[in-house]
Design a protein around this motif. Structure first.
Motif, PDB file in Angstrom:
ATOM      1  N   LYS A  32      53.248  22.574  36.288  1.00 43.47           N
ATOM      2  CA  LYS A  32      53.559  21.170  36.588  1.00 43.47           C
ATOM      3  C   LYS A  32      52.374  20.490  37.287  1.00 43.47           C
ATOM      4  N   ALA A  33      51.786  21.206  38.269  1.00 45.41           N
ATOM      5  CA  ALA A  33      50.665  20.616  39.022  1.00 45.41           C
ATOM      6  C   ALA A  33      49.473  20.356  38.103  1.00 45.41           C
ATOM      7  N   LEU A  34      49.137  21.329  37.258  1.00 42.86           N
ATOM      8  CA  LEU A  34      47.963  21.175  36.385  1.00 42.86           C
ATOM      9  C   LEU A  34      48.188  20.101  35.330  1.00 42.86           C
ATOM     10  N   ARG A  35      49.434  20.010  34.823  1.00 42.24           N
ATOM     11  CA  ARG A  35      49.720  19.003  33.794  1.00 42.24           C
ATOM     12  C   ARG A  35      49.423  17.601  34.338  1.00 42.24           C
ATOM     13  N   VAL A  36      49.844  17.331  35.551  1.00 43.48           N
ATOM     14  CA  VAL A  36      49.602  15.999  36.137  1.00 43.48           C
ATOM     15  C   VAL A  36      48.150  15.869  36.596  1.00 43.48           C
ATOM     16  N   SER A  37      47.593  16.956  37.107  1.00 44.48           N
ATOM     17  CA  SER A  37      46.219  16.896  37.629  1.00 44.48           C
ATOM     18  C   SER A  37      45.203  16.598  36.520  1.00 44.48           C
ATOM     19  N   HIS A  38      45.462  17.103  35.324  1.00 48.32           N
ATOM     20  CA  HIS A  38      44.549  16.787  34.194  1.00 48.32           C
ATOM     21  C   HIS A  38      44.555  15.280  33.915  1.00 48.32           C
ATOM     22  N   ARG A  39      45.742  14.653  34.130  1.00 46.85           N
ATOM     23  CA  ARG A  39      45.864  13.197  33.893  1.00 46.85           C
ATOM     24  C   ARG A  39      45.301  12.395  35.063  1.00 46.85           C
ATOM     25  N   ASP A  40      45.229  13.041  36.246  1.00 45.45           N
ATOM     26  CA  ASP A  40      44.865  12.302  37.469  1.00 45.45           C
ATOM     27  C   ASP A  40      43.932  13.178  38.304  1.00 45.45           C
ATOM     28  N   PRO A  41      42.715  13.418  37.818  1.00 39.75           N
ATOM     29  CA  PRO A  41      41.831  14.446  38.397  1.00 39.75           C
ATOM     30  C   PRO A  41      41.364  14.168  39.823  1.00 39.75           C
ATOM     31  N   GLU A  42      41.394  12.886  40.220  1.00 38.81           N
ATOM     32  CA  GLU A  42      40.905  12.569  41.583  1.00 38.81           C
ATOM     33  C   GLU A  42      41.932  12.885  42.661  1.00 38.81           C
ATOM     34  N   ALA A  43      43.212  12.972  42.250  1.00 36.02           N
ATOM     35  CA  ALA A  43      44.280  13.103  43.258  1.00 36.02           C
ATOM     36  C   ALA A  43      44.500  14.566  43.641  1.00 36.02           C
ATOM     37  N   LEU A  44      45.151  14.786  44.775  1.00 37.21           N
ATOM     38  CA  LEU A  44      45.688  16.103  45.131  1.00 37.21           C
ATOM     39  C   LEU A  44      47.111  16.124  44.578  1.00 37.21           C
ATOM     40  N   VAL A  45      47.351  17.009  43.610  1.00 40.52           N
ATOM     41  CA  VAL A  45      48.655  17.031  42.924  1.00 40.52           C
ATOM     42  C   VAL A  45      49.463  18.241  43.372  1.00 40.52           C
ATOM     43  N   LEU A  46      50.715  17.992  43.743  1.00 36.62           N
ATOM     44  CA  LEU A  46      51.621  19.046  44.222  1.00 36.62           C
ATOM     45  C   LEU A  46      52.707  19.292  43.180  1.00 36.62           C
ATOM     46  N   GLY A  47      52.758  20.536  42.681  1.00 39.11           N
ATOM     47  CA  GLY A  47      53.829  20.949  41.768  1.00 39.11           C
ATOM     48  C   GLY A  47      54.706  21.975  42.466  1.00 39.11           C
ATOM     49  N   SER A  48      55.977  22.024  42.096  1.00 40.83           N
ATOM     50  CA  SER A  48      56.882  22.958  42.749  1.00 40.83           C
ATOM     51  C   SER A  48      57.940  23.438  41.782  1.00 40.83           C
TER      52      SER A  48
END
Ligand SMILES: Nc1nc2c(ncn2[C@H]2C[C@H](O)[C@@H](COP(=O)(O)OP(=O)(O)OP(=O)(O)O)O2)c(=O)[nH]1
Length: 198
Positions: free
Chosen positions: A57-73
Protein backbone atom coordinates in the motif's frame (compact mmCIF):
# COMPACT_ATOMS: atom_id res chain seq x y z
CA UNK A 1 7.69 17.01 4.20
CA UNK A 2 4.04 16.06 3.63
CA UNK A 3 2.69 12.90 5.30
CA UNK A 4 0.26 10.83 3.23
CA UNK A 5 -1.76 7.96 4.77
CA UNK A 6 -2.24 5.28 2.11
CA UNK A 7 -5.45 3.99 3.64
CA UNK A 8 -9.23 4.23 3.43
CA UNK A 9 -9.50 3.02 7.03
CA UNK A 10 -11.62 5.37 9.15
CA UNK A 11 -9.98 3.92 12.25
CA UNK A 12 -6.47 4.75 11.08
CA UNK A 13 -7.47 8.24 10.01
CA UNK A 14 -9.18 8.84 13.35
CA UNK A 15 -6.14 7.72 15.35
CA UNK A 16 -3.72 10.01 13.50
CA UNK A 17 -6.16 12.94 13.68
CA UNK A 18 -6.76 12.43 17.41
CA UNK A 19 -2.98 12.30 17.97
CA UNK A 20 -2.65 15.74 16.35
CA UNK A 21 -0.91 14.55 13.20
CA UNK A 22 -1.45 16.60 10.02
CA UNK A 23 -1.70 14.31 7.00
CA UNK A 24 -3.41 13.72 3.66
CA UNK A 25 -5.24 10.50 2.78
CA UNK A 26 -4.94 8.53 -0.45
CA UNK A 27 -6.34 5.15 -1.38
CA UNK A 28 -3.67 2.60 -2.33
CA UNK A 29 -6.27 0.82 -4.55
CA UNK A 30 -4.46 -2.48 -4.06
CA UNK A 31 -6.23 -5.80 -4.75
CA UNK A 32 -5.66 -7.02 -1.19
CA UNK A 33 -7.52 -10.28 -1.71
CA UNK A 34 -5.30 -11.25 -4.66
CA UNK A 35 -2.14 -10.19 -2.79
CA UNK A 36 -3.20 -12.11 0.36
CA UNK A 37 -4.06 -15.23 -1.68
CA UNK A 38 -0.63 -15.20 -3.36
CA UNK A 39 1.21 -14.65 -0.07
CA UNK A 40 -0.80 -17.33 1.74
CA UNK A 41 -0.13 -19.75 -1.12
CA UNK A 42 3.56 -19.16 -0.39
CA UNK A 43 2.94 -20.06 3.26
CA UNK A 44 3.82 -16.57 4.51
CA UNK A 45 3.39 -16.15 8.28
CA UNK A 46 0.64 -13.74 9.46
CA UNK A 47 3.06 -11.06 10.65
CA UNK A 48 4.95 -11.18 7.35
CA UNK A 49 1.68 -11.00 5.44
CA UNK A 50 0.64 -7.86 7.32
CA UNK A 51 4.09 -6.35 6.70
CA UNK A 52 3.99 -7.19 2.99
CA UNK A 53 0.52 -5.68 2.54
CA UNK A 54 1.47 -2.53 4.45
CA UNK A 55 4.49 -2.16 2.18
CA UNK A 56 2.41 -2.79 -0.95
CA UNK A 57 0.00 0.00 0.00
CA UNK A 58 2.79 2.43 0.95
CA UNK A 59 4.80 1.82 -2.24
CA UNK A 60 1.73 2.03 -4.49
CA UNK A 61 0.99 5.57 -3.26
CA UNK A 62 4.65 6.55 -2.94
CA UNK A 63 5.29 5.84 -6.64
CA UNK A 64 2.47 8.32 -7.40
CA UNK A 65 3.72 10.86 -4.83
CA UNK A 66 7.51 10.44 -4.54
CA UNK A 67 8.17 13.63 -2.56
CA UNK A 68 5.86 12.70 0.32
CA UNK A 69 6.41 10.41 3.32
CA UNK A 70 3.78 7.73 2.70
CA UNK A 71 2.41 5.53 5.50
CA UNK A 72 0.81 2.17 4.65
CA UNK A 73 -0.71 -0.18 7.19
CA UNK A 74 -2.41 -3.56 7.43
CA UNK A 75 -4.00 -5.63 10.18
CA UNK A 76 -4.38 -9.40 10.35
CA UNK A 77 -6.20 -11.64 12.85
CA UNK A 78 -4.15 -14.79 13.46
CA UNK A 79 -5.69 -17.73 15.33
CA UNK A 80 -3.65 -20.15 17.44
CA UNK A 81 -3.95 -22.83 14.75
CA UNK A 82 -2.16 -20.50 12.31
CA UNK A 83 -5.29 -19.66 10.31
CA UNK A 84 -6.21 -16.04 9.59
CA UNK A 85 -9.53 -14.19 9.41
CA UNK A 86 -10.37 -11.62 6.76
CA UNK A 87 -13.11 -9.04 7.06
CA UNK A 88 -16.52 -10.80 7.14
CA UNK A 89 -18.39 -10.81 3.83
CA UNK A 90 -21.82 -10.90 5.49
CA UNK A 91 -23.53 -11.29 8.86
CA UNK A 92 -23.46 -15.08 8.70
CA UNK A 93 -19.71 -15.07 8.16
CA UNK A 94 -19.29 -12.60 11.03
CA UNK A 95 -21.17 -15.05 13.28
CA UNK A 96 -18.92 -17.85 12.07
CA UNK A 97 -15.80 -15.80 12.81
CA UNK A 98 -17.04 -15.05 16.31
CA UNK A 99 -17.66 -18.76 16.93
CA UNK A 100 -14.11 -19.49 15.81
CA UNK A 101 -12.72 -16.84 18.17
CA UNK A 102 -14.94 -17.84 21.11
CA UNK A 103 -13.14 -19.03 24.23
CA UNK A 104 -9.71 -18.80 22.64
CA UNK A 105 -6.79 -16.42 22.24
CA UNK A 106 -5.82 -14.81 18.95
CA UNK A 107 -3.39 -12.13 17.86
CA UNK A 108 -4.35 -8.91 16.18
CA UNK A 109 -1.22 -7.99 14.23
CA UNK A 110 -0.86 -4.49 12.78
CA UNK A 111 2.02 -3.56 10.49
CA UNK A 112 3.10 -0.14 9.25
CA UNK A 113 5.56 0.76 6.51
CA UNK A 114 6.69 4.24 5.45
CA UNK A 115 8.06 4.98 1.99
CA UNK A 116 9.68 7.85 0.12
CA UNK A 117 10.20 7.94 -3.64
CA UNK A 118 8.87 4.42 -4.07
CA UNK A 119 11.24 2.88 -1.52
CA UNK A 120 10.54 1.66 2.06
CA UNK A 121 12.42 3.74 4.66
CA UNK A 122 10.90 2.41 7.92
CA UNK A 123 8.71 -0.46 9.12
CA UNK A 124 7.22 -1.91 12.29
CA UNK A 125 4.97 -4.87 13.17
CA UNK A 126 3.17 -4.99 16.51
CA UNK A 127 0.97 -7.68 18.04
CA UNK A 128 -1.84 -7.59 20.59
CA UNK A 129 -2.87 -10.84 22.27
CA UNK A 130 -6.64 -10.99 22.53
CA UNK A 131 -8.35 -13.27 25.10
CA UNK A 132 -11.93 -13.94 23.97
CA UNK A 133 -14.39 -15.25 26.54
CA UNK A 134 -16.77 -18.12 25.60
CA UNK A 135 -19.51 -16.50 23.49
CA UNK A 136 -23.05 -17.94 23.63
CA UNK A 137 -25.20 -18.08 20.49
CA UNK A 138 -27.60 -15.65 22.17
CA UNK A 139 -24.76 -13.20 22.77
CA UNK A 140 -23.48 -13.51 19.19
CA UNK A 141 -26.92 -12.76 17.75
CA UNK A 142 -27.55 -9.84 20.11
CA UNK A 143 -24.05 -8.47 19.46
CA UNK A 144 -24.56 -8.65 15.69
CA UNK A 145 -28.00 -7.02 16.01
CA UNK A 146 -26.06 -4.13 17.55
CA UNK A 147 -22.86 -4.16 15.51
CA UNK A 148 -23.70 -5.42 12.01
CA UNK A 149 -22.96 -3.93 9.51
CA UNK A 150 -20.82 -1.50 11.57
CA UNK A 151 -18.12 -4.17 11.99
CA UNK A 152 -18.12 -5.24 8.32
CA UNK A 153 -14.87 -3.29 7.80
CA UNK A 154 -13.14 -4.80 10.82
CA UNK A 155 -10.95 -7.87 10.80
CA UNK A 156 -11.94 -9.95 13.85
CA UNK A 157 -15.52 -8.63 13.74
CA UNK A 158 -15.13 -6.20 16.60
CA UNK A 159 -14.70 -2.54 17.40
CA UNK A 160 -12.71 -2.63 20.62
CA UNK A 161 -13.64 0.99 21.36
CA UNK A 162 -17.32 0.01 21.23
CA UNK A 163 -19.38 -3.07 22.16
CA UNK A 164 -16.47 -5.21 20.95
CA UNK A 165 -15.06 -4.73 24.44
CA UNK A 166 -17.70 -7.22 25.63
CA UNK A 167 -15.88 -10.05 23.81
CA UNK A 168 -12.72 -9.97 25.90
CA UNK A 169 -11.52 -11.00 29.33
CA UNK A 170 -8.02 -9.61 28.69
CA UNK A 171 -5.96 -7.78 26.10
CA UNK A 172 -2.16 -7.87 26.14
CA UNK A 173 -0.64 -5.07 24.11
CA UNK A 174 -1.50 -1.70 22.66
CA UNK A 175 -5.11 -0.71 22.01
CA UNK A 176 -3.81 1.35 19.09
CA UNK A 177 -2.51 -1.83 17.47
CA UNK A 178 -5.96 -3.38 17.89
CA UNK A 179 -7.52 -0.32 16.25
CA UNK A 180 -5.28 -0.91 13.22
CA UNK A 181 -2.02 1.03 13.63
CA UNK A 182 1.12 0.68 15.81
CA UNK A 183 0.61 4.35 16.60
CA UNK A 184 3.37 5.01 19.14
CA UNK A 185 6.24 3.74 16.95
CA UNK A 186 4.70 5.69 14.02
CA UNK A 187 4.67 8.90 16.08
CA UNK A 188 8.26 8.22 17.13
CA UNK A 189 9.39 8.03 13.52
CA UNK A 190 7.43 11.17 12.61
CA UNK A 191 9.51 12.94 15.28
CA UNK A 192 12.69 11.53 13.72
CA UNK A 193 11.54 12.94 10.39
CA UNK A 194 10.75 16.32 11.94
CA UNK A 195 7.07 16.03 11.06
CA UNK A 196 6.25 16.09 14.78
CA UNK A 197 8.11 18.12 17.40
CA UNK A 198 10.49 16.13 19.63
N1 LIG B 1 -12.60 0.94 14.68
C1 LIG B 1 -11.98 -0.27 14.74
N2 LIG B 1 -11.46 -0.80 13.60
C2 LIG B 1 -10.84 -2.01 13.71
C3 LIG B 1 -10.73 -2.72 14.91
N3 LIG B 1 -10.05 -3.89 14.65
C4 LIG B 1 -9.76 -3.90 13.33
N4 LIG B 1 -10.22 -2.76 12.77
C5 LIG B 1 -10.16 -2.33 11.37
C6 LIG B 1 -8.97 -1.45 11.09
C7 LIG B 1 -8.82 -1.60 9.60
O1 LIG B 1 -9.61 -0.60 8.96
C8 LIG B 1 -9.40 -2.99 9.32
C9 LIG B 1 -8.29 -3.95 8.93
O2 LIG B 1 -8.32 -4.14 7.54
P1 LIG B 1 -7.12 -3.63 6.59
O3 LIG B 1 -5.85 -3.63 7.36
O4 LIG B 1 -7.21 -4.39 5.33
O5 LIG B 1 -7.43 -2.08 6.32
P2 LIG B 1 -8.63 -1.49 5.47
O6 LIG B 1 -8.99 -2.36 4.33
O7 LIG B 1 -9.74 -1.12 6.42
O8 LIG B 1 -8.03 -0.11 4.96
P3 LIG B 1 -6.72 0.05 4.02
O9 LIG B 1 -6.39 -1.29 3.47
O10 LIG B 1 -5.65 0.59 4.95
O11 LIG B 1 -7.16 1.07 2.99
O12 LIG B 1 -9.99 -3.46 10.54
C10 LIG B 1 -11.30 -2.13 16.09
O13 LIG B 1 -11.27 -2.70 17.20
N5 LIG B 1 -11.89 -0.91 15.96
Amino acid sequence: MRLVLASKSASRRAMLTAAGVVFESASASVDEEAAKAALRADGVAPRDLADALAELKALRVSHRDPEALVLGSDSVVALEDGSMLDKPADRAEAADHLRRLSGKRHELISAAVMAIDGKPVWRVVDRAKMHVRPLSENFIEAYLDLEWPGISGCVGCYRIEGPGAQLFTRIEGSQFTVLGLPLLPVLDYLRVRGILAS
